[in-house]
Design a protein around this motif. Structure first.
Motif, PDB file in Angstrom:
ATOM      1  N   GLY A 360       0.846  -1.180   0.000  1.00 36.13           N
ATOM      2  CA  GLY A 360       0.000   0.000   0.000  1.00 36.13           C
ATOM      3  C   GLY A 360       0.888   1.238   0.000  1.00 36.13           C
ATOM      4  O   GLY A 360       2.005   1.229   0.528  1.00 36.13           O
ATOM      5  N   TYR A 361       0.396   2.288  -0.615  1.00 35.87           N
ATOM      6  CA  TYR A 361       1.169   3.539  -0.682  1.00 35.87           C
ATOM      7  C   TYR A 361       0.203   4.702  -0.569  1.00 35.87           C
ATOM      8  O   TYR A 361      -0.875   4.689  -1.178  1.00 35.87           O
ATOM      9  CB  TYR A 361       1.940   3.623  -2.007  1.00 35.87           C
ATOM     10  CG  TYR A 361       2.635   4.953  -2.234  1.00 35.87           C
ATOM     11  CD1 TYR A 361       3.835   5.253  -1.596  1.00 35.87           C
ATOM     12  CD2 TYR A 361       2.085   5.916  -3.082  1.00 35.87           C
ATOM     13  CE1 TYR A 361       4.480   6.466  -1.801  1.00 35.87           C
ATOM     14  CE2 TYR A 361       2.711   7.124  -3.293  1.00 35.87           C
ATOM     15  CZ  TYR A 361       3.910   7.399  -2.657  1.00 35.87           C
ATOM     16  OH  TYR A 361       4.527   8.598  -2.852  1.00 35.87           O
ATOM     17  N   GLU A 362       0.575   5.690   0.226  1.00 38.63           N
ATOM     18  CA  GLU A 362      -0.242   6.899   0.333  1.00 38.63           C
ATOM     19  C   GLU A 362       0.647   8.126   0.314  1.00 38.63           C
ATOM     20  O   GLU A 362       1.649   8.200   1.027  1.00 38.63           O
ATOM     21  CB  GLU A 362      -1.087   6.879   1.607  1.00 38.63           C
ATOM     22  CG  GLU A 362      -2.024   8.087   1.693  1.00 38.63           C
ATOM     23  CD  GLU A 362      -3.054   7.949   2.786  1.00 38.63           C
ATOM     24  OE1 GLU A 362      -4.216   8.328   2.551  1.00 38.63           O
ATOM     25  OE2 GLU A 362      -2.705   7.464   3.886  1.00 38.63           O
ATOM     26  N   LEU A 363       0.266   9.078  -0.496  1.00 36.98           N
ATOM     27  CA  LEU A 363       0.976  10.352  -0.582  1.00 36.98           C
ATOM     28  C   LEU A 363      -0.041  11.473  -0.452  1.00 36.98           C
ATOM     29  O   LEU A 363      -1.041  11.502  -1.174  1.00 36.98           O
ATOM     30  CB  LEU A 363       1.721  10.475  -1.912  1.00 36.98           C
ATOM     31  CG  LEU A 363       2.329  11.847  -2.207  1.00 36.98           C
ATOM     32  CD1 LEU A 363       3.468  12.149  -1.230  1.00 36.98           C
ATOM     33  CD2 LEU A 363       2.820  11.936  -3.636  1.00 36.98           C
ATOM     34  N   ILE A 364       0.229  12.366   0.485  1.00 36.57           N
ATOM     35  CA  ILE A 364      -0.592  13.562   0.646  1.00 36.57           C
ATOM     36  C   ILE A 364       0.345  14.755   0.499  1.00 36.57           C
ATOM     37  O   ILE A 364       1.355  14.850   1.210  1.00 36.57           O
ATOM     38  CB  ILE A 364      -1.291  13.591   2.012  1.00 36.57           C
ATOM     39  CG1 ILE A 364      -2.200  12.366   2.163  1.00 36.57           C
ATOM     40  CG2 ILE A 364      -2.096  14.873   2.168  1.00 36.57           C
ATOM     41  CD1 ILE A 364      -2.759  12.191   3.553  1.00 36.57           C
ATOM     42  N   ALA A 365       0.053  15.654  -0.430  1.00 32.99           N
ATOM     43  CA  ALA A 365       0.945  16.780  -0.700  1.00 32.99           C
ATOM     44  C   ALA A 365       0.116  18.015  -1.031  1.00 32.99           C
ATOM     45  O   ALA A 365      -1.039  17.905  -1.457  1.00 32.99           O
ATOM     46  CB  ALA A 365       1.890  16.440  -1.844  1.00 32.99           C
ATOM     47  N   PRO A 366       0.674  19.222  -0.840  1.00 38.68           N
ATOM     48  CA  PRO A 366      -0.068  20.449  -1.116  1.00 38.68           C
ATOM     49  C   PRO A 366      -0.237  20.676  -2.618  1.00 38.68           C
ATOM     50  O   PRO A 366       0.459  20.047  -3.431  1.00 38.68           O
ATOM     51  CB  PRO A 366       0.810  21.536  -0.490  1.00 38.68           C
ATOM     52  CG  PRO A 366       2.189  20.957  -0.508  1.00 38.68           C
ATOM     53  CD  PRO A 366       2.008  19.489  -0.301  1.00 38.68           C
ATOM     54  N   GLY A 368       0.092  22.125  -6.371  1.00 39.99           N
ATOM     55  CA  GLY A 368       1.222  22.669  -7.123  1.00 39.99           C
ATOM     56  C   GLY A 368       2.431  21.771  -7.206  1.00 39.99           C
ATOM     57  O   GLY A 368       3.392  22.086  -7.910  1.00 39.99           O
ATOM     58  N   VAL A 369       2.431  20.639  -6.494  1.00 38.45           N
ATOM     59  CA  VAL A 369       3.583  19.745  -6.542  1.00 38.45           C
ATOM     60  C   VAL A 369       3.384  18.707  -7.645  1.00 38.45           C
ATOM     61  O   VAL A 369       2.261  18.453  -8.079  1.00 38.45           O
ATOM     62  CB  VAL A 369       3.803  19.027  -5.192  1.00 38.45           C
ATOM     63  CG1 VAL A 369       3.942  20.023  -4.069  1.00 38.45           C
ATOM     64  CG2 VAL A 369       2.670  18.039  -4.904  1.00 38.45           C
ATOM     65  N   ASN A 370       4.491  18.131  -8.085  1.00 35.74           N
ATOM     66  CA  ASN A 370       4.426  17.023  -9.039  1.00 35.74           C
ATOM     67  C   ASN A 370       4.379  15.732  -8.235  1.00 35.74           C
ATOM     68  O   ASN A 370       5.406  15.178  -7.851  1.00 35.74           O
ATOM     69  CB  ASN A 370       5.647  17.049  -9.969  1.00 35.74           C
ATOM     70  CG  ASN A 370       5.548  15.998 -11.071  1.00 35.74           C
ATOM     71  OD1 ASN A 370       4.864  14.977 -10.933  1.00 35.74           O
ATOM     72  ND2 ASN A 370       6.227  16.250 -12.173  1.00 35.74           N
ATOM     73  N   GLN A 371       3.160  15.263  -7.952  1.00 33.73           N
ATOM     74  CA  GLN A 371       3.016  14.106  -7.071  1.00 33.73           C
ATOM     75  C   GLN A 371       3.612  12.841  -7.670  1.00 33.73           C
ATOM     76  O   GLN A 371       4.054  11.942  -6.943  1.00 33.73           O
ATOM     77  CB  GLN A 371       1.541  13.867  -6.713  1.00 33.73           C
ATOM     78  CG  GLN A 371       0.616  13.497  -7.849  1.00 33.73           C
ATOM     79  CD  GLN A 371      -0.097  14.723  -8.400  1.00 33.73           C
ATOM     80  OE1 GLN A 371       0.508  15.782  -8.566  1.00 33.73           O
ATOM     81  NE2 GLN A 371      -1.380  14.578  -8.687  1.00 33.73           N
TER      82      GLN A 371
END
Length: 509
Positions: A360-366, A368-371
Motif C-alpha cells: 500500500g502507498y499513500e501520498l498527501i501533498a499540497p 502545485g507539486v508534481n506528485q
C-alpha cells in the motif's frame, strides 16, 4: 407445528410482544414447549409488567382456534426440507435472513426460474443421492461465465454422482442475451437457474465464480472457489465422501476513500506501516484499490497493489499520450511472479499473503507539486534494489493517422461530453487523446501493441465509433469508418525499463 402458527399470529396482532426478541429461532424454540406454558409465561418476549385486558384474552382464544383450523404449518410456510438427521427448515426467505455455512442445510429446495431444463421447476430433492455443486456466476463476469465450459465437462464426467447447477441473480432476459451472443454457451447441457436472489443472501460473496457444495443428503460441505474444483478433488469426494476444498470467505473490511488510509479508517485493525509517507505491506481482507485525487492538493492512495502496478502508475504520470501499459514495460533480472502474478481467485490471494508481493502507498501533498515525481522518488527510496527509468525504444505500435493532406474538422458543439464503453465511444468538443488514453487503459490492456495518436489533432473534436474495441480489426474498422487510418508501424516511444540491481528489492542484505 400449530403452536408455531399461533406464535406468528401473536407477533402480528398482540401489542404486548417485545418484537425485538421475537426471532424465528425463538419462535421455533417456543413451539416445542407446552402451549399453556407459552401463553402464561411472562418471560423474555412478553412484558413482565403487562396486564392482559379481557379483549386481548379474546384475541388469544381466536388465535388458538385459527391455528387449529389452519392445520399443518406446511400449508402456510411452504414445503419443509427434511434431510435425514436434520431438523425441519422452512422455505421462506423473509423469515430466514441468516447466512449459511458448513454443516447447514438449505431452507428451500425449489427454483421456479430455470433455463435449458426439461421442466419449469428444478427441485434439489430430485438429486438426492448425488452431490450438488451450486456455482454462482454472472453474464458480466468473464471468469465465471467462461468457467461454465469446464463445469459442463465435469458434469459429463461425473454425471452419475454429481449435479452441477449454475445460479445467477440476473434475469432470464439477460442470460438469454448472453446465450444468443455465445452459441457455444447455449450448447451447454447445464440447467441455468436465473433471477435467484435468495441464495445470494444465504451465501454472500464478492468474487465470482463462488461455489457451494452439498453432500448426498443436502448438507453444505464446502464453500470454495473455482481453483479447487478439480477432477482430483471431485474424484476423492465421490470415492471417500470428503475432499480438501479450501474455504472461500470473501470477507472484506469496508473502508472509506474520503479518509486517509493511515491516520483515518480506524475500523481497519492493522495497517502494517513500514515507512511514513507512507508504505504498508499486505493488509488482510481489504480490497485492492488505486485512487488519484487532485481536487485539494495531491492525494494518491494505493492499497494491496503489486509493485509492477505501482511503478506503472508512477511513471504513467497522467500522460494521456504515453500511458504505461504492460506493452510498454521491459523487466530485467526479476524472478517469475516477483513483481506480478497471473494467478486468480484463491491462488492469487495465497500469492498476495506470501509477503513482499503487494503493498500500500499513500501520498498527501499540497497543491502545485508534481506528485508523480515524488512517488517515483519514494519508490527509489523504498526499493533501492529496483532501478526504474523511461527510455525511448523502437516498438511496434498501432499508429492512428489521418490520410495525407486531410484535416479533421474541429468540434461543432459548445459543451464538452464524453462517454465510453467496451463497444461504443462518443466524444463531443473533447480532445482525441482522452479517448486514446481510455482505449489503451481498458480495451487494449492485453494487446501486444499500444495505440499511438499520430494524427496531430491538438484541438477538441467530435467522434463516434462502435465495435469491440478489444479486437484490433474491429477497432481499425471503426476508426477507418470515421475517416482515420489505423495500422501497425514501428515508432520510437517511451517505455518503462525495470531492472533488478540487487539480490532483493530492498537492496543488498
Amino acid at each position: 407445528m400449530k403452536k408455531l402458527i399461533l406464535l406468528c399470529f401473536l407477533g402480528k396482532v398482540c401489542p404486548f410482544l417485545n418484537r425485538s426478541s421475537l426471532t424465528l429461532s425463538r419462535l421455533v424454540s417456543l413451539s416445542r414447549q407446552p402451549l399453556a406454558d407459552i401463553i402464561h409465561r411472562r418471560s423474555r418476549f412478553i412484558s413482565q409488567d403487562y396486564v392482559f385486558p379481557t379483549s386481548q384474552y379474546k384475541v388469544l382464544y381466536i388465535c388458538f382456534i385459527l391455528s387449529i383450523l389452519l392445520g399443518s404449518i406446511n400449508d402456510v410456510f411452504g414445503k419443509v426440507a427434511s434431510p435425514a438427521g436434520n431438523s425441519e427448515k422452512w422455505e421462506s426467505t423473509s423469515i430466514f435472513s441468516d447466512t449459511l455455512g458448513i454443516g447447514d442445510y438449505l431452507p428451500f429446495g425449489e427454483f421456479d426460474k430455470v433455463l435449458q431444463f426439461d421442466s419449469d421447476q428444478l427441485r434439489l430433492e430430485d438429486y438426492r443421492g448425488k452431490y450438488v455443486v451450486l456455482e454462482f456466476w454472472a453474464t458480466w463476469c468473464s471468469a465465471s461465465s467462461g468457467s461454465l465450459y469446464k463445469v459442463d465437462e465435469l458434469q459429463e464426467k461425473f454425471k452419475s454422482d454429481i449435479q452441477f447447477i449454475p445460479v445467477t441473480y440476473e434475469s432470464g432476459q439477460k442470460v438469454h442475451a448472453k446465450l444468443d451472443a455465445y452459441p457455444s454457451m447455449a450448447a451447454l447441457s447445464l440447467p441455468l437457474v436465473v433471477d435467484e436472489r435468495r441464495l445470494a443472501k444465504l451465501f454472500p460473496h464478492i468474487t465470482l465464480p463462488h461455489l457451494v457444495i452439498l453432500d448426498r443428503a443436502g448438507k453444505i460441505i464446502a464453500v470454495t472457489g473455482k481453483e479447487d474444483l478439480t477432477e482430483e478433488n471431485l474424484e476423492r469426494l465421490v470415492r471417500t465422501g470428503s475432499a480438501s476444498f479450501r474455504l472461500k470467505k470473501d470477507k472484506r473490511i469496508p473502508f472509506s476513500l474520503d479518509e486517509n488510509l493511515i491516520s483515518g479508517n480506524q475500523q481497519i485493525p492493522s495497517k502494517n506501516i513500514r515507512f511514513q509517507s507512507a508504505l504498508t505491506s499486505y493488509i488482510p481482507e481489504v480490497s485492492g484499490t488505486l485512487m488519484d485525487d487532485r481536487e485539494n492538493g495531491a492525494h494518491i492512495l494505493a492499497v494491496n497493489r503489486t509493485l509492477l502496478s505501482l511503478y506503472r502508475f508512477a511513471y504513467s504520470a497522467r500522460d494521456f499520450a504515453n500511458y504505461i501499459g504492460m506493452n510498454r514495460v521491459i523487466l530485467e533480472g526479476f524472478g517469475e511472479e516477483e513483481l506480478d502474478s497471473p494467478k486468480t481467485g484463491l491462488d492469487y490471494i495465497a500469492w498476495r499473503e506470501e509477503g513482499d508481493h503487494v503493498f500500500g502507498y499513500e501520498l498527501i501533498a499540497p497543491p502545485g507539486v508534481n506528485q508523480y515525481q515524488i512517488m517515483q522518488e519514494d519508490l527509489d527510496r523504498y526499493f533501492p534494489g529496483i532501478e526504474a527509468k523511461l527510455e525511448l525504444r523502437k516498438r511496434k505500435v498501432w499508429a492512428l493517422r489521418l490520410p495525407e493532406g486531410k484535416r479533421y474538422p474541429a468540434s461543432s458543439f459548445n459543451q464538452a461530453s464524453y462517454s465510453f464503453s467496451p463497444f461504443e465511444a462518443s466524444i463531443k468538443n473533447y480532445p482525441l487523446i482522452g479517448l486514446i488514453y481510455q482505449l489503451n487503459q481498458v480495451s487494449l490492456q492485453r494487446s501486444d501493441y499500444p495505440l499511438m495518436d499520430l494524427t496531430g489533432i491538438d484541438y477538441p473534436i467530435d467522434l463516434d465509433i462502435k465495435g469491440n474495441f478489444s479486437k484490433p480489426e474491429q477497432l481499425k474498422a471503426a476508426f477507418e469508418k470515421a475517416g482515420f487510418i489505423l495500422e501497425l508501424s514501428e515508432e520510437e516511444i517511451p517505455v518503462l525499463v525495470l531492472s533488478k540491481v540487487s539480490n532483493t528489492i530492498y537492496g543488498e542484505l
